[in-house]
Design a protein around this motif. Sequence first.
Motif, PDB file in Angstrom:
ATOM      1  N   ALA A  70       0.844  -1.202   0.000  1.00 21.31           N
ATOM      2  CA  ALA A  70       0.000   0.000   0.000  1.00 21.31           C
ATOM      3  C   ALA A  70       0.870   1.239   0.000  1.00 21.31           C
ATOM      4  N   LYS A  71       0.476   2.237  -0.811  1.00 20.55           N
ATOM      5  CA  LYS A  71       1.233   3.495  -0.833  1.00 20.55           C
ATOM      6  C   LYS A  71       0.886   4.346   0.386  1.00 20.55           C
ATOM      7  N   PHE A  72      -0.404   4.261   0.778  1.00 17.57           N
ATOM      8  CA  PHE A  72      -0.866   4.998   1.961  1.00 17.57           C
ATOM      9  C   PHE A  72      -1.708   4.054   2.827  1.00 17.57           C
ATOM     10  N   ILE A  73      -1.666   4.314   4.133  1.00 16.13           N
ATOM     11  CA  ILE A  73      -2.486   3.512   5.045  1.00 16.13           C
ATOM     12  C   ILE A  73      -3.278   4.455   5.939  1.00 16.13           C
ATOM     13  N   VAL A  74      -4.559   4.111   6.146  1.00 17.93           N
ATOM     14  CA  VAL A  74      -5.331   4.816   7.165  1.00 17.93           C
ATOM     15  C   VAL A  74      -5.717   3.802   8.239  1.00 17.93           C
ATOM     16  N   ASN A  75      -5.344   4.145   9.460  1.00 20.17           N
ATOM     17  CA  ASN A  75      -5.623   3.275  10.607  1.00 20.17           C
ATOM     18  C   ASN A  75      -6.960   3.691  11.197  1.00 20.17           C
ATOM     19  N   ALA A  76      -8.004   2.932  10.838  1.00 17.14           N
ATOM     20  CA  ALA A  76      -9.337   3.203  11.375  1.00 17.14           C
ATOM     21  C   ALA A  76      -9.797   1.967  12.130  1.00 17.14           C
ATOM     22  N   ALA A  77      -8.869   1.392  12.903  1.00 14.57           N
ATOM     23  CA  ALA A  77      -9.082   0.069  13.492  1.00 14.57           C
ATOM     24  C   ALA A  77      -9.825   0.104  14.819  1.00 14.57           C
ATOM     25  N   GLY A  78     -10.426   1.228  15.150  1.00  8.56           N
ATOM     26  CA  GLY A  78     -11.244   1.284  16.361  1.00  8.56           C
ATOM     27  C   GLY A  78     -10.422   0.960  17.595  1.00  8.56           C
ATOM     28  N   LEU A  79     -10.909  -0.025  18.377  1.00  5.11           N
ATOM     29  CA  LEU A  79     -10.188  -0.414  19.591  1.00  5.11           C
ATOM     30  C   LEU A  79      -8.819  -0.996  19.292  1.00  5.11           C
ATOM     31  N   GLY A  80      -8.646  -1.480  18.048  1.00  6.53           N
ATOM     32  CA  GLY A  80      -7.343  -2.032  17.661  1.00  6.53           C
ATOM     33  C   GLY A  80      -6.390  -0.955  17.157  1.00  6.53           C
ATOM     34  N   GLY A  81      -6.788   0.299  17.217  1.00  8.88           N
ATOM     35  CA  GLY A  81      -6.003   1.390  16.635  1.00  8.88           C
ATOM     36  C   GLY A  81      -4.627   1.535  17.237  1.00  8.88           C
ATOM     37  N   SER A  82      -4.556   1.316  18.534  1.00  9.06           N
ATOM     38  CA  SER A  82      -3.291   1.439  19.238  1.00  9.06           C
ATOM     39  C   SER A  82      -2.311   0.360  18.759  1.00  9.06           C
ATOM     40  N   GLU A  83      -2.841  -0.857  18.666  1.00 10.63           N
ATOM     41  CA  GLU A  83      -2.038  -2.000  18.236  1.00 10.63           C
ATOM     42  C   GLU A  83      -1.546  -1.822  16.796  1.00 10.63           C
ATOM     43  N   VAL A  84      -2.430  -1.348  15.918  1.00 11.36           N
ATOM     44  CA  VAL A  84      -2.073  -1.168  14.509  1.00 11.36           C
ATOM     45  C   VAL A  84      -0.988  -0.078  14.377  1.00 11.36           C
ATOM     46  N   ALA A  85      -1.158   1.033  15.105  1.00 13.46           N
ATOM     47  CA  ALA A  85      -0.144   2.095  15.046  1.00 13.46           C
ATOM     48  C   ALA A  85       1.198   1.572  15.546  1.00 13.46           C
ATOM     49  N   ALA A  86       1.148   0.744  16.603  1.00 12.26           N
ATOM     50  CA  ALA A  86       2.382   0.200  17.178  1.00 12.26           C
ATOM     51  C   ALA A  86       3.132  -0.694  16.194  1.00 12.26           C
ATOM     52  N   MET A  87       2.387  -1.293  15.230  1.00 15.95           N
ATOM     53  CA  MET A  87       3.043  -2.148  14.233  1.00 15.95           C
ATOM     54  C   MET A  87       4.007  -1.331  13.371  1.00 15.95           C
ATOM     55  N   LEU A  88       3.719  -0.037  13.263  1.00 12.33           N
ATOM     56  CA  LEU A  88       4.616   0.852  12.520  1.00 12.33           C
ATOM     57  C   LEU A  88       5.715   1.396  13.427  1.00 12.33           C
TER      58      LEU A  88
ATOM     59  N   ILE B   1      -6.863  12.456  14.849  1.00 10.37           N
ATOM     60  CA  ILE B   1      -6.821  12.224  13.405  1.00 10.37           C
ATOM     61  C   ILE B   1      -5.663  13.041  12.832  1.00 10.37           C
ATOM     62  N   ALA B   2      -4.599  12.343  12.484  1.00 12.93           N
ATOM     63  CA  ALA B   2      -3.408  13.041  11.972  1.00 12.93           C
ATOM     64  C   ALA B   2      -2.448  12.020  11.380  1.00 12.93           C
ATOM     65  N   PRO B   3      -1.562  12.491  10.490  1.00 12.35           N
ATOM     66  CA  PRO B   3      -0.507  11.591  10.009  1.00 12.35           C
ATOM     67  C   PRO B   3       0.396  11.193  11.177  1.00 12.35           C
ATOM     68  N   SER B   4       0.882   9.975  11.150  1.00  8.76           N
ATOM     69  CA  SER B   4       1.808   9.530  12.175  1.00  8.76           C
ATOM     70  C   SER B   4       3.089  10.347  12.089  1.00  8.76           C
ATOM     71  N   THR B   5       3.716  10.600  13.235  1.00 12.55           N
ATOM     72  CA  THR B   5       4.995  11.317  13.233  1.00 12.55           C
ATOM     73  C   THR B   5       6.070  10.492  12.520  1.00 12.55           C
ATOM     74  N   LEU B   6       5.821   9.182  12.388  1.00 12.65           N
ATOM     75  CA  LEU B   6       6.823   8.316  11.755  1.00 12.65           C
ATOM     76  C   LEU B   6       6.702   8.280  10.237  1.00 12.65           C
ATOM     77  N   SER B   7       5.518   8.597   9.722  1.00 10.67           N
ATOM     78  CA  SER B   7       5.349   8.601   8.270  1.00 10.67           C
ATOM     79  C   SER B   7       4.113   9.404   7.896  1.00 10.67           C
ATOM     80  N   PRO B   8       4.272  10.376   7.004  1.00 10.51           N
ATOM     81  CA  PRO B   8       3.098  11.147   6.564  1.00 10.51           C
ATOM     82  C   PRO B   8       2.135  10.298   5.741  1.00 10.51           C
ATOM     83  N   ARG B   9       2.605   9.151   5.265  1.00 11.82           N
ATOM     84  CA  ARG B   9       1.742   8.275   4.464  1.00 11.82           C
ATOM     85  C   ARG B   9       0.868   7.358   5.338  1.00 11.82           C
ATOM     86  N   PHE B  10       1.017   7.459   6.623  1.00 14.08           N
ATOM     87  CA  PHE B  10       0.250   6.612   7.552  1.00 14.08           C
ATOM     88  C   PHE B  10      -0.605   7.542   8.419  1.00 14.08           C
ATOM     89  N   ILE B  11      -1.914   7.528   8.187  1.00 11.62           N
ATOM     90  CA  ILE B  11      -2.806   8.432   8.912  1.00 11.62           C
ATOM     91  C   ILE B  11      -3.516   7.654  10.020  1.00 11.62           C
TER      92      ILE B  11
END
Lengths: 417, 490
Positions: free
Chosen positions: B197-215, B323-333
């Motif tokens: 994926a060129k861009f990712i949006v993390n809309a994983a609800g309660l799993g949002g923390s876990e998904v962000a941590a994968m990055l 709701i913002a791009p991750s500090t680690l990558s602007p391609r990951f919101i």
Amino acid sequence: MPKTKAVDLVVVGAGPAGMAAAVAAAEAGVEKIILLERQAELGGILPQCIHNGFGLRYFKEELTGPEYAHRFVQELKKHPGLKVKTETMVVTITPDRKVVTTSATEGLVCYQAGAVILAMGCRERPRGAINIPGTRPAGIYTAGSLQYLMNIEGFLPGRSAVILGSGDIGLIMARRLTLEGVRVKAVLELMPYSNGLNRNIVQCLEDFQIPLYLSHTVTEIFGEKRVEKVRVAPVDKDFKPIAEKGFDLSCDTLVLSVGLIPENELSLQIGVELDPATGGPVVDSFYQTTVEGIFACGNVALVHDLVDDVSTESALAGRAAAAYLKGEIKTKRWLPVKAGRNIRSIVPQRIVVGQTTPLYIRARYPERNATLHVGDGQTKQQVVSPGETIYYTLKPEDIRTADGWVEVSLEGGRVHD
Amino acid sequence: MSIPEVDVLVIGAGVVGAALIRELSRYELDLLLVEKEVDVSFGTSKANSGIVHSGVHDRPGTLKAQLAVRGCQLFPELAAQLGFLYKQNGAVVVARSREELAELEKLAVNGRANGVKGLSLLNQEELRRLEPNLSPELVGGLLAPSGGIVVPFDLVFALTENAVSNGAKLMVNTEVQAINPEQGGFFVRTNQGGIRAKFIVNAAGLGGSEVAAMLGDDSIQLYARKGEEYLFDRKLEGLVHRTVFPLPSQVSKGILVIPTVEGNIMIGPTAQRVETPDLSTSLAGWQEIYGEARRLVPTLQPNDLITAFSGLRAVGTTGDFMIAPSTLSPRFINAAGIESPGLTAAPAIAEYIVELLKESGLGLRRKQNFNPIRSVVRLRDLDFQAQAELMQKDAAYGQIVCRCEMVSAGEIRDAVRRGATTLDGIKLRTRSGMVRCQGGFCTPKIIRLLSEELGLPPEQISKNGPGSELLLGRLRAVQEEGRKEEQLHA
């Protein structure tokens, strides 16, 4: 409105009530009868009741549910003017007796009927209605729908079960599950007594050593995807669970047999008056509702213990509808029944003066050696139980017309524990 | 099998993911929405209260306030295009005492600051006239006419179905397990294989923390706040017309009395922080909700109760949507901490994220043939003429499966084609099994229809995915019969 067909009588529901009513009306000379059934099979609940115990009162012999239904199906075939429509659902009934139906074979059809008999039966009270806390996993069935899945569709629900409610279907299903190798851990009953017939407690529980816990209920359901266990607790006199005496029973299936509700959505649509005590329409000695030309009989009017009573009552309703169509039932004077001491419900609720009327009476609580008073009439009742119908045939001379009502009460009984 | 390569991967098919994928499907993009559950909307969105909030409650200047007011404005047109169940019934916040009247006025000021239109304060008589069944103890109200109600899962189904019909891809039963940045995007590992994926949006609800941590992004901290809801029979239709709110507490908007779009009355939700997220309901929850609701509508009776359920809100640590791009990558919101008014805001959140993606370099070219319309057949909403025509075309629409809600076999089959694979999927798409009898009559028929449409044996049909199968197997006699038949054929 879709295209309208004129008929003499429409009977809604071809369970035991609808079949008996339709047959009786045909025998009494009604020519064009439409009998509507939403299922593919005739007989309502009977085809799935593969156990015996039916017919003792009506046919004076013991039959299974399918056998009992078969007798009426044979009777239906004798009347060429009586048309049966299966897999046909009633969408609407108007107070002037237009009945709109839908089916895959005919689409929408409207019948203009001279009279209508409501015989929709009842449905089971689901889990939500009794508000059991806990999770919402698979494996929770009402007793009747489980009976259908097992006896008609041939499926096994699980390995171990707990049954909540000791009404007859709950008791029958305890035995049925056991016979198929499912371990029935317990039957639980909120009340201090069972609502089921005594013969079913003996034949379905005691013969199979299934424990019956009276004054107990399920206080919580566990399991994320499938039922894993239930928490059970005794209840106090106000039916409040005593949490500290609670215990867990592991099971993958919870069967609910927690009451039947007459299915009166169509009745409400027509605008007939319902009796809060029965959940069914208020009917008179002819089983006519408060809307002229609309009759109601069977479990839609009152949840009966025995199908035999449904047949008897519904035949009466069928003959009455026939008489109505011939103009023989004119508006007659009636008196309301009045529930006195220890009486929960009485059907019919309106006694036509001068008419002998069989009454179906239900008590509020168990007692012994009471006297049933009905107007001026009375009979001894050795054992009174809310689970068993009290029968009384009201004769015209029992009525004190001057009272303006017919009072029914149980007097002088001893409440036992 | 080749690895799917997409422009945007949206993780999580709740209302936020669904609104976003639909918004993105307006553009010439390769889109993929992944959901770990067996169906869309099966997480937090399923148990939402279904209120389209006016935006009076939120603190001015927050994303919540901005996006709720905008979202609320977007709903009428969205509903017209997508045909989901929505009604702008208005909301009323009520005061129980003279002291609370002052609070109402503050709330009105707050709402106006957020740009909420049409607010008006009601005295006791005006309140009684609008809602005669409210408690006579209530002394006044704040009317917000722009507020509405929606069937939350129907909204999610409508959004995803429309996105899919506009070319987006949807994968259910797909759980993201690892996210690795690579040249020009990410390589994502799931239980169903890899995705580029060129861009990712993390809309994983309660799993949002876990998904962000994968990055490697540890900035998203979430906890679960449970809400129980109790649903009453439709015979109470008209008990209240508007959604009735008490004055809000510190943590929530309080226990509400909600008229649903379908005519039921719903009361709830509780707001209880939970450490171990489960979806149980409790006696304490019922007592709290029923007690509070009776203070608003005293005639509510427990015997009209049909069912209870609960859901888990994903609550962030900032008090606002994150709701913002991750500090680690602007391609990951990240789109995290979407608690109330998240459902209301979802269409506006989608617009907002599209802008963020654009700023991060996603090229957006409008699709020429984007079709904003989604339609679905609901037999009970049609007149006799239209019903008859439908039955002429397909007899299955004349065959009624659910007697409580008049749902036909045609609609059940249609629901399977729309993506339902489970009993709950059918229930939420058609209402069959949802109301009075709670599936007592229709369950065997739906198992059969699902089995036919999916080509699976009935034993594999589940309530809501693996582990929730409804039937263990065949009765012994039926098994023996089957064996005999096999021997005969052999």
